[in-house]
Design a protein around this motif. Structure first.
Motif, PDB file in Angstrom:
ATOM      1  N   LEU A 179     -19.304 -19.326 -65.554  1.00  0.00           N
ATOM      2  CA  LEU A 179     -19.906 -18.565 -66.641  1.00  0.00           C
ATOM      3  C   LEU A 179     -19.492 -17.096 -66.656  1.00  0.00           C
ATOM      4  CD1 LEU A 179     -23.581 -19.913 -66.551  1.00  0.00           C
ATOM      5  CD2 LEU A 179     -21.880 -20.349 -68.328  1.00  0.00           C
ATOM      6  N   ASP A 180     -19.217 -16.539 -65.504  1.00  0.00           N
ATOM      7  CA  ASP A 180     -19.012 -15.098 -65.399  1.00  0.00           C
ATOM      8  C   ASP A 180     -17.727 -14.817 -64.629  1.00  0.00           C
ATOM      9  OD1 ASP A 180     -19.197 -12.320 -64.920  1.00  0.00           O
ATOM     10  OD2 ASP A 180     -21.386 -12.420 -64.952  1.00  0.00           O
ATOM     11  N   THR A 181     -16.795 -14.138 -65.269  1.00  0.00           N
ATOM     12  CA  THR A 181     -15.490 -13.885 -64.656  1.00  0.00           C
ATOM     13  C   THR A 181     -15.575 -12.922 -63.477  1.00  0.00           C
ATOM     14  OG1 THR A 181     -15.067 -12.070 -66.207  1.00  0.00           O
ATOM     15  CG2 THR A 181     -14.302 -14.258 -66.837  1.00  0.00           C
ATOM     16  N   ARG A 182     -16.688 -12.210 -63.338  1.00  0.00           N
ATOM     17  CA  ARG A 182     -16.819 -11.265 -62.228  1.00  0.00           C
ATOM     18  C   ARG A 182     -17.042 -11.949 -60.891  1.00  0.00           C
ATOM     19  NH1 ARG A 182     -21.699  -7.747 -64.148  1.00  0.00           N
ATOM     20  NH2 ARG A 182     -22.293  -9.783 -64.948  1.00  0.00           N
ATOM     21  N   ALA A 183     -17.387 -13.238 -60.898  1.00  0.00           N
ATOM     22  CA  ALA A 183     -17.776 -13.936 -59.674  1.00  0.00           C
ATOM     23  C   ALA A 183     -16.713 -13.846 -58.594  1.00  0.00           C
ATOM     24  CB  ALA A 183     -18.094 -15.398 -59.985  1.00  0.00           C
ATOM     25  N   PHE A 184     -15.461 -13.871 -58.976  1.00  0.00           N
ATOM     26  CA  PHE A 184     -14.382 -13.910 -57.998  1.00  0.00           C
ATOM     27  C   PHE A 184     -13.507 -12.659 -58.052  1.00  0.00           C
ATOM     28  CE2 PHE A 184     -15.159 -18.323 -59.555  1.00  0.00           C
ATOM     29  CZ  PHE A 184     -15.907 -18.745 -58.460  1.00  0.00           C
ATOM     30  N   GLN A 206     -17.830  -7.592 -58.020  1.00  0.00           N
ATOM     31  CA  GLN A 206     -18.738  -8.610 -57.496  1.00  0.00           C
ATOM     32  C   GLN A 206     -20.149  -8.079 -57.293  1.00  0.00           C
ATOM     33  OE1 GLN A 206     -18.136 -10.775 -53.590  1.00  0.00           O
ATOM     34  NE2 GLN A 206     -17.517 -12.351 -55.049  1.00  0.00           N
ATOM     35  N   SER A 207     -20.277  -6.802 -56.936  1.00  0.00           N
ATOM     36  CA  SER A 207     -21.621  -6.239 -56.777  1.00  0.00           C
ATOM     37  C   SER A 207     -22.395  -6.304 -58.084  1.00  0.00           C
ATOM     38  CB  SER A 207     -21.547  -4.796 -56.274  1.00  0.00           C
ATOM     39  OG  SER A 207     -21.094  -4.739 -54.952  1.00  0.00           O
ATOM     40  N   SER A 208     -21.758  -5.904 -59.175  1.00  0.00           N
ATOM     41  CA  SER A 208     -22.445  -5.947 -60.470  1.00  0.00           C
ATOM     42  C   SER A 208     -22.763  -7.392 -60.846  1.00  0.00           C
ATOM     43  CB  SER A 208     -21.590  -5.281 -61.546  1.00  0.00           C
ATOM     44  OG  SER A 208     -20.428  -6.033 -61.836  1.00  0.00           O
ATOM     45  N   PHE A 209     -21.871  -8.318 -60.512  1.00  0.00           N
ATOM     46  CA  PHE A 209     -22.126  -9.740 -60.780  1.00  0.00           C
ATOM     47  C   PHE A 209     -23.379 -10.206 -60.042  1.00  0.00           C
ATOM     48  CE2 PHE A 209     -21.601 -13.921 -58.730  1.00  0.00           C
ATOM     49  CZ  PHE A 209     -21.684 -14.750 -59.837  1.00  0.00           C
ATOM     50  N   LEU A 210     -23.475  -9.903 -58.754  1.00  0.00           N
ATOM     51  CA  LEU A 210     -24.612 -10.352 -57.958  1.00  0.00           C
ATOM     52  C   LEU A 210     -25.907  -9.702 -58.439  1.00  0.00           C
ATOM     53  CD1 LEU A 210     -22.966 -10.246 -54.421  1.00  0.00           C
ATOM     54  CD2 LEU A 210     -23.566 -12.289 -55.727  1.00  0.00           C
ATOM     55  N   ILE A 211     -25.849  -8.404 -58.782  1.00  0.00           N
ATOM     56  CA  ILE A 211     -27.051  -7.721 -59.261  1.00  0.00           C
ATOM     57  C   ILE A 211     -27.526  -8.337 -60.570  1.00  0.00           C
ATOM     58  CG2 ILE A 211     -27.942  -5.536 -60.151  1.00  0.00           C
ATOM     59  CD1 ILE A 211     -26.104  -4.118 -58.149  1.00  0.00           C
ATOM     60  N   ASP A 212     -26.603  -8.569 -61.491  1.00  0.00           N
ATOM     61  CA  ASP A 212     -26.983  -9.100 -62.803  1.00  0.00           C
ATOM     62  C   ASP A 212     -27.536 -10.511 -62.724  1.00  0.00           C
ATOM     63  OD1 ASP A 212     -26.259  -6.765 -63.946  1.00  0.00           O
ATOM     64  OD2 ASP A 212     -24.444  -7.493 -64.918  1.00  0.00           O
ATOM     65  N   TRP A 213     -27.098 -11.299 -61.753  1.00  0.00           N
ATOM     66  CA  TRP A 213     -27.538 -12.684 -61.656  1.00  0.00           C
ATOM     67  C   TRP A 213     -28.680 -12.887 -60.670  1.00  0.00           C
ATOM     68  CZ3 TRP A 213     -26.618 -16.165 -65.194  1.00  0.00           C
ATOM     69  CH2 TRP A 213     -25.488 -16.051 -66.007  1.00  0.00           C
ATOM     70  N   GLY A 214     -29.224 -11.809 -60.096  1.00  0.00           N
ATOM     71  CA  GLY A 214     -30.482 -11.979 -59.356  1.00  0.00           C
ATOM     72  C   GLY A 214     -30.440 -11.718 -57.879  1.00  0.00           C
ATOM     73  N   ALA A 215     -29.448 -10.976 -57.373  1.00  0.00           N
ATOM     74  CA  ALA A 215     -29.450 -10.627 -55.954  1.00  0.00           C
ATOM     75  C   ALA A 215     -30.657  -9.749 -55.637  1.00  0.00           C
ATOM     76  CB  ALA A 215     -28.155  -9.909 -55.577  1.00  0.00           C
ATOM     77  N   ASN A 216     -31.033  -9.743 -54.375  1.00  0.00           N
ATOM     78  CA  ASN A 216     -32.168  -8.941 -53.926  1.00  0.00           C
ATOM     79  C   ASN A 216     -31.704  -7.517 -53.673  1.00  0.00           C
ATOM     80  OD1 ASN A 216     -34.616  -8.067 -52.933  1.00  0.00           O
ATOM     81  ND2 ASN A 216     -34.411  -9.103 -50.962  1.00  0.00           N
ATOM     82  N   VAL A 217     -32.013  -6.625 -54.610  1.00  0.00           N
ATOM     83  CA  VAL A 217     -31.717  -5.200 -54.460  1.00  0.00           C
ATOM     84  C   VAL A 217     -33.075  -4.524 -54.279  1.00  0.00           C
ATOM     85  CG1 VAL A 217     -30.599  -3.189 -55.483  1.00  0.00           C
ATOM     86  CG2 VAL A 217     -29.752  -5.488 -56.004  1.00  0.00           C
ATOM     87  N   PRO A 218     -33.427  -4.120 -53.053  1.00  0.00           N
ATOM     88  CA  PRO A 218     -34.807  -3.693 -52.768  1.00  0.00           C
ATOM     89  C   PRO A 218     -35.448  -2.761 -53.789  1.00  0.00           C
ATOM     90  CG  PRO A 218     -33.583  -3.827 -50.731  1.00  0.00           C
ATOM     91  CD  PRO A 218     -32.598  -4.104 -51.837  1.00  0.00           C
ATOM     92  N   PRO A 219     -34.809  -1.655 -54.210  1.00  0.00           N
ATOM     93  CA  PRO A 219     -35.480  -0.802 -55.190  1.00  0.00           C
ATOM     94  C   PRO A 219     -35.753  -1.517 -56.515  1.00  0.00           C
ATOM     95  CG  PRO A 219     -33.685   0.385 -54.134  1.00  0.00           C
ATOM     96  CD  PRO A 219     -33.533  -1.051 -53.754  1.00  0.00           C
ATOM     97  N   LEU A 220     -34.822  -2.361 -56.959  1.00  0.00           N
ATOM     98  CA  LEU A 220     -35.047  -3.111 -58.190  1.00  0.00           C
ATOM     99  C   LEU A 220     -36.167  -4.129 -58.006  1.00  0.00           C
ATOM    100  CD1 LEU A 220     -31.387  -3.841 -59.403  1.00  0.00           C
ATOM    101  CD2 LEU A 220     -32.951  -2.067 -60.205  1.00  0.00           C
ATOM    102  N   THR A 221     -36.167  -4.810 -56.876  1.00  0.00           N
ATOM    103  CA  THR A 221     -37.178  -5.836 -56.619  1.00  0.00           C
ATOM    104  C   THR A 221     -38.572  -5.231 -56.598  1.00  0.00           C
ATOM    105  OG1 THR A 221     -35.586  -7.140 -55.328  1.00  0.00           O
ATOM    106  CG2 THR A 221     -37.921  -7.609 -54.994  1.00  0.00           C
ATOM    107  N   VAL A 268     -22.066 -14.554 -51.684  1.00  0.00           N
ATOM    108  CA  VAL A 268     -21.041 -13.550 -51.941  1.00  0.00           C
ATOM    109  C   VAL A 268     -19.679 -14.180 -52.173  1.00  0.00           C
ATOM    110  CG1 VAL A 268     -19.846 -11.545 -50.979  1.00  0.00           C
ATOM    111  CG2 VAL A 268     -22.311 -11.820 -50.631  1.00  0.00           C
ATOM    112  N   GLY A 269     -19.381 -15.249 -51.477  1.00  0.00           N
ATOM    113  CA  GLY A 269     -18.083 -15.896 -51.615  1.00  0.00           C
ATOM    114  C   GLY A 269     -18.128 -17.291 -51.023  1.00  0.00           C
TER     115      GLY A 269
END
Length: 451
Positions: A36-41, A46-61, A77-78
């Protein structure tokens, strides 16, 4: 039938159905998001990909995006990260799941994963870090296996190899001190899994009905405790700063921050549009047959002329595709800020931003294709003038500088005429370095990204 001496895989799969489903779910999420997302690889995005799809970023969480505690458990991550976690899940799950009821196994996995995610969020609450992976939940299974192994040693039953489990844990935490591994999530998951397994072991001594009640109550108490800790650590101030930083970034993408922060070609195109509105063509020459200040919707097509410049044509085509998304985002972020503000001056300024972000997409429609029937060019021009003056922070009609003034300045509190900065100017200066860095990491950094 399997041949003598060969172990059939089917009974193992039947006894480990939750393990199999969890492995499939993790692999499916990895493969599905990659499609779905070309940023995955792409390593740079990749950081923006993980953040946008729900990674745990403490301040955001902790500022309100609590769903990241769960979604981060299924992101990796990979391929190497995924493969190592799935191997650990499979090797431990097929042994442990057969020792307990499947709802207990699944509950320990999920609650341990949530506990690990929350531990990470609390431990790193003031840091810009991106955490993801199933390891917190898997360490919960390690904790459960350790509890069962210790019980087995005292009962004389066949038991898990305690020495092997301890060695694996030592190696895991040792690696976390050397590599970028989230040991906080490992500790939270391990402790939660161990405690829940003790409850599960106690329930085995009870009658089925009583055991079910004990297990359900333990699960509910754990979930409520996690929710209580999250609520107690909610960071409303950072949430407000993030909302302001997101609107500021979007306005900069729209051209109110200079060429460096604008989407490629926006400032040039908007300059052409404003020139046409004032009666000049893209080359700055007066439009024939137009009185000063006379506006014609059909003249806006001049800003979409190719004139043999293929590079310019490509940029214009990209703007036609992506700018409507930016304006929709602008309206959404302005609305989010309105819900957080009580100052009438700020609310009035946000209403002007919303008006501009509502009218200007109609202008773009006239540039790229068919103009909306209700397009009012004079109203659009006024909206543009209002927002330029607003973001300049001067309050002087017609003296906008595309956002180079106090709205984006560092610590400025006055406009050029000595008047106080506008409400929105103070708000857009308020986010601070953490919120600004978080917003900079979000979103797709390339035209080519697709989601």
């Amino acid at each position: 039938m399997p041949s003598p001496g060969r172990v059939s895989l089917l009974p193992v799969l039947r006894a480990s159905k939750i393990t199999v489903l969890l492995v499939i779910a993790n692999i499916a999420v990895y493969a599905g998001l990659g499609a779905l997302d070309t940023r995955a690889f792409e390593s740079l995005s990749q950081s923006s990909f993980l953040i946008d799809w729900g990674a745990n970023v403490p301040p955001l969480t902790l500022s309100g995006e609590y769903w990241r505690l769960f979604t981060s458990m299924f992101l990796h991550v990979g391929f190497a990260h995924l493969a190592m976690n799935m191997l650990a899940l499979w090797s431990l799950g097929i042994v442990l799941e057969s020792r307990m009821r499947w709802p207990v196994f699944l509950g320990i996995y999920l609650l341990s994963g949530l506990c690990g995610s929350l531990t990470t969020a609390l431990w790193n609450r003031n840091e810009l870090m991106v955490s993801c992976g199933a390891s917190g939940a898997i360490l919960g299974l390690f904790g459960a296996a350790l509890a069962y192994a210790l019980r087995d040693r005292t009962s004389g039953r066949l038991h898990f190899p305690v020495r092997n489990l301890m060695m694996s844990l030592v190696l895991t935490f040792a690696a976390g001190t050397v590599f970028s591994i989230d040991n906080a999530a490992h500790v939270g998951g391990l402790v939660c899994g161990f405690v829940l397994a003790l409850v599960a072991l106690y329930s085995e001594k009870l009658r089925p009905a009583a055991a079910a009640v004990v297990l359900v109550v333990a699960g509910v108490i754990t979930a409520v405790a996690l929710a209580g800790v999250v609520h107690a650590n909610h960071d409303q101030d950072l949430g407000d700063k993030l909302a302001a930083a997101r609107l500021r970034a979007t306005l900069q993408h729209l051209g109110f921050g200079g060429y460096a922060s604008a989407m490629d070609g926006v400032v040039t195109l908007d300059g052409c549009i404003q020139g046409v509105m004032s009666g000049t063509d893209p080359d700055g020459q007066p439009l024939p047959g137009r009185a000063p200040g006379e506006m014609k919707v059909e003249d806006l097509h001049l800003c979409n002329a190719n004139k043999g410049d293929s590079a310019r044509y490509d940029r214009i085509s990209l703007l036609e595709r992506f700018m409507p998304q930016q304006y929709a985002q602008c309206r959404q972020e302005a609305a989010d800020l309105r819900d957080r503000q009580t100052s009438q001056a700020t609310l009035s300024d946000l209403a002007k931003i919303d008006r501009y972000c509502t009218l200007w997409p109609q202008v773009y429609s006239a540039v790229f294709g068919q103009a909306p029937a209700d397009l009012d060019l004079k109203a659009a021009a006024r909206a543009r003038s209002d927002i330029e003056n607003l973001l300049d922070g001067t309050g002087v009609e017609g003296d906008g500088r595309y956002g180079y003034g106090s709205a984006y300045g560092a610590g400025e509190s006055e406009g050029k005429d000595g008047s106080p900065a506008t409400g929105i100017g103070a708000l857009l200066r308020s986010p601070g370095p953490l919120a600004t860095s978080l917003v900079d990491e979000e979103g797709c950094p390339y035209w080519s990204c697709k989601r």
